[in-house]
Design a protein around this motif. Structure first.
Motif, PDB file in Angstrom:
ATOM      1  N   LEU A  11       0.830  -1.207   0.000  1.00 23.20           N
ATOM      2  CA  LEU A  11       0.000   0.000   0.000  1.00 23.20           C
ATOM      3  C   LEU A  11       0.864   1.255   0.000  1.00 23.20           C
ATOM      4  O   LEU A  11       0.572   2.227  -0.697  1.00 23.20           O
ATOM      5  N   LYS A  12       1.926   1.223   0.788  1.00 23.50           N
ATOM      6  CA  LYS A  12       2.831   2.366   0.876  1.00 23.50           C
ATOM      7  C   LYS A  12       3.484   2.647  -0.481  1.00 23.50           C
ATOM      8  O   LYS A  12       3.567   3.790  -0.915  1.00 23.50           O
ATOM      9  N   GLU A  13       3.916   1.588  -1.152  1.00 20.60           N
ATOM     10  CA  GLU A  13       4.572   1.747  -2.460  1.00 20.60           C
ATOM     11  C   GLU A  13       3.590   2.208  -3.530  1.00 20.60           C
ATOM     12  O   GLU A  13       3.929   3.038  -4.372  1.00 20.60           O
ATOM     13  N   ARG A  14       2.397   1.678  -3.501  1.00 22.68           N
ATOM     14  CA  ARG A  14       1.434   2.000  -4.553  1.00 22.68           C
ATOM     15  C   ARG A  14       0.742   3.343  -4.354  1.00 22.68           C
ATOM     16  O   ARG A  14       0.538   4.094  -5.305  1.00 22.68           O
ATOM     17  N   GLU A  39      -6.882  -2.010  -1.206  1.00 20.02           N
ATOM     18  CA  GLU A  39      -6.542  -1.926  -2.628  1.00 20.02           C
ATOM     19  C   GLU A  39      -7.750  -2.214  -3.512  1.00 20.02           C
ATOM     20  O   GLU A  39      -8.032  -1.483  -4.463  1.00 20.02           O
ATOM     21  N   ALA A  40      -8.480  -3.261  -3.209  1.00 21.41           N
ATOM     22  CA  ALA A  40      -9.665  -3.620  -3.994  1.00 21.41           C
ATOM     23  C   ALA A  40     -10.742  -2.554  -3.881  1.00 21.41           C
ATOM     24  O   ALA A  40     -11.441  -2.265  -4.852  1.00 21.41           O
ATOM     25  N   ALA A  41     -10.878  -1.962  -2.700  1.00 26.89           N
ATOM     26  CA  ALA A  41     -11.882  -0.904  -2.521  1.00 26.89           C
ATOM     27  C   ALA A  41     -11.608   0.267  -3.456  1.00 26.89           C
ATOM     28  O   ALA A  41     -12.537   0.873  -3.988  1.00 26.89           O
ATOM     29  N   ILE A  42     -10.359   0.560  -3.692  1.00 25.94           N
ATOM     30  CA  ILE A  42     -10.009   1.648  -4.603  1.00 25.94           C
ATOM     31  C   ILE A  42     -10.154   1.197  -6.056  1.00 25.94           C
ATOM     32  O   ILE A  42     -10.762   1.887  -6.869  1.00 25.94           O
TER      33      ILE A  42
END
Length: 97
Positions: A11-14, A39-42
């Motif tokens: 998450l931090k990298e993306r 991630e999927a929520a976004i």
């Protein structure tokens, strides 16, 4: 713990994490269970709302949990917040009426 660390790193990298997200989601035992779904929520959001301050709300139903979550990103796309959203379903029903 290694699984959580891997998720947080991805998450931090993306997206990048705000201090608020780290304090209130990553380091909050009551919310850390949401991390695998951020991630999927976004990526697969059912709906998005842009706030006046340019933050974006991403709404997504998590089948495994049985409820919607709301993930909020800054205008630049950094993760700001994530929490259960029990009002989402009721709000959608009111809009259809």
């Amino acid at each position: 713990m290694a699984e959580k660390a891997g998720i947080v790193q991805r998450l931090k990298e993306r997206f990048g994490l705000t201090p608020y997200f780290e304090d209130n989601v990553v380091n909050n035992p009551a919310r850390e269970h949401l991390l695998p779904y951020v991630e999927a929520a976004i990526d697969e959001a059912e709906a998005r709302e842009v706030q006046e301050d340019s933050k974006v709300r991403h709404f997504w139903y998590v089948e495994e949990l049985g409820y919607h979550i709301r993930v909020i990103t800054t205008g630049e796309g950094r993760l700001f917040n994530a929490h259960e959203d029990s009002n989402y379903t009721r709000k959608q029903r009111r809009r259809k009426q």
